[in-house]
Design a protein around this motif. Structure first.
Motif, PDB file in Angstrom:
ATOM      1  N   SER A   2       0.884  -1.312   0.011  1.00 12.87           N
ATOM      2  CA  SER A   2      -0.056   0.126   0.129  1.00 12.87           C
ATOM      3  C   SER A   2       1.048   1.322   0.024  1.00 12.87           C
ATOM      4  N   ARG A   3       0.258   2.168  -0.655  1.00 17.53           N
ATOM      5  CA  ARG A   3       1.193   3.544  -0.787  1.00 17.53           C
ATOM      6  C   ARG A   3       0.235   4.442   0.285  1.00 17.53           C
ATOM      7  N   ILE A   4       0.975   4.988   1.324  1.00 17.66           N
ATOM      8  CA  ILE A   4       0.742   5.441   2.531  1.00 17.66           C
ATOM      9  C   ILE A   4       1.025   7.222   2.448  1.00 17.66           C
ATOM     10  N   THR A 118       0.685  14.212  17.632  1.00 17.46           N
ATOM     11  CA  THR A 118       1.379  13.260  18.748  1.00 17.46           C
ATOM     12  C   THR A 118       0.980  11.673  18.009  1.00 17.46           C
ATOM     13  N   VAL A 119      -0.370  11.464  18.035  1.00 17.67           N
ATOM     14  CA  VAL A 119      -0.689  10.199  17.651  1.00 17.67           C
ATOM     15  C   VAL A 119      -0.419   9.686  16.306  1.00 17.67           C
ATOM     16  N   CYS A 120      -0.431  10.781  15.401  1.00 11.56           N
ATOM     17  CA  CYS A 120      -0.361  10.654  13.906  1.00 11.56           C
ATOM     18  C   CYS A 120       1.262  10.283  13.958  1.00 11.56           C
ATOM     19  N   ARG A 121       2.241  11.030  14.499  1.00  6.23           N
ATOM     20  CA  ARG A 121       3.754  10.740  14.605  1.00  6.23           C
ATOM     21  C   ARG A 121       3.984   9.174  14.765  1.00  6.23           C
ATOM     22  N   GLU A 122       3.280   8.838  15.922  1.00  2.00           N
ATOM     23  CA  GLU A 122       3.496   7.324  16.431  1.00  2.00           C
ATOM     24  C   GLU A 122       2.949   6.455  15.134  1.00  2.00           C
ATOM     25  N   ASN A 123       1.796   6.714  14.439  1.00  5.39           N
ATOM     26  CA  ASN A 123       1.401   6.050  13.309  1.00  5.39           C
ATOM     27  C   ASN A 123       2.232   5.861  12.443  1.00  5.39           C
ATOM     28  N   SER A 126       4.782   3.448  13.342  1.00  5.67           N
ATOM     29  CA  SER A 126       4.195   2.381  13.269  1.00  5.67           C
ATOM     30  C   SER A 126       4.307   1.427  11.715  1.00  5.67           C
ATOM     31  N   TYR A 127       3.986   2.605  10.792  1.00  9.93           N
ATOM     32  CA  TYR A 127       3.644   1.948   9.615  1.00  9.93           C
ATOM     33  C   TYR A 127       5.272   1.650   9.022  1.00  9.93           C
ATOM     34  N   TYR A 132       6.324  -0.407   5.784  1.00  7.62           N
ATOM     35  CA  TYR A 132       5.720   0.570   4.493  1.00  7.62           C
ATOM     36  C   TYR A 132       6.654   1.817   4.551  1.00  7.62           C
ATOM     37  N   ASP A 133       6.615   2.563   3.577  1.00  7.58           N
ATOM     38  CA  ASP A 133       7.212   3.832   3.327  1.00  7.58           C
ATOM     39  C   ASP A 133       6.322   5.282   3.159  1.00  7.58           C
TER      40      ASP A 133
END
Length: 139
Positions: A2-4, A118-123, A126-127, A132-133
């Motif tokens: 997947s492209r993220i 903060t949550v998005c940086r952790e996600n 995690s990716y 993933y890249d």
């Protein structure tokens, strides 16, 4: 794989995240891709449903909540399993979808709210840990 992409908004207004989700859903749908918009909860699902009706006066985004029509071109849900394969996931939830592998493209919408950042940086990390890249896109 997947492209993220993490689409980063310059504002901290929650309404801007919903508007960006509508805009991105319309664009993906117009390109013929199935779309799943993953909300944080059922209240946000209802809010997204309303926003998609009002988003553009000259264009209708064919959408429905997963509970009403899981095969709609644009589906709004939380953690339901998507019916379509290889579509676009627009994630407004603070967690990573349990169905990431079902999508060819995942868009995380981030605004400038400190807790969400903060949550998005952790996600993002995690990716990466999952192989993933993820990319960052400024809006």
């Amino acid at each position: 794989m997947s492209r993220i992409e993490f689409y980063v908004l310059a504002t901290d207004r929650p309404a801007d995240r919903l508007r960006a989700a509508c805009q991105l859903a319309m664009k993906a749908w117009r390109h013929g891709l199935p779309v799943f918009v993953r909300a944080a909860d059922t209240d946000q699902c209802a809010e997204l449903d309303e926003q998609m009706w009002l988003f553009k006066k000259d264009c209708f985004i064919p959408h429905n909540q997963h509970s009403d029509d899981p095969l709609a071109p644009v589906v709004i849900g939380v953690d339901e399993e998507p019916s379509a394969q290889q579509g676009v996931l627009i994630n407004l939830n603070t967690t990573i979808s349990p169905h990431v592998e079902r999508f060819s493209r995942i868009i995380e919408i981030v605004n400038q709210q400190p807790d969400l950042l903060t949550v998005c940086r952790e996600n993002f990390r995690s990716y990466r840990q999952r192989g993933y890249d993820p990319k960052r896109v400024e809006l």
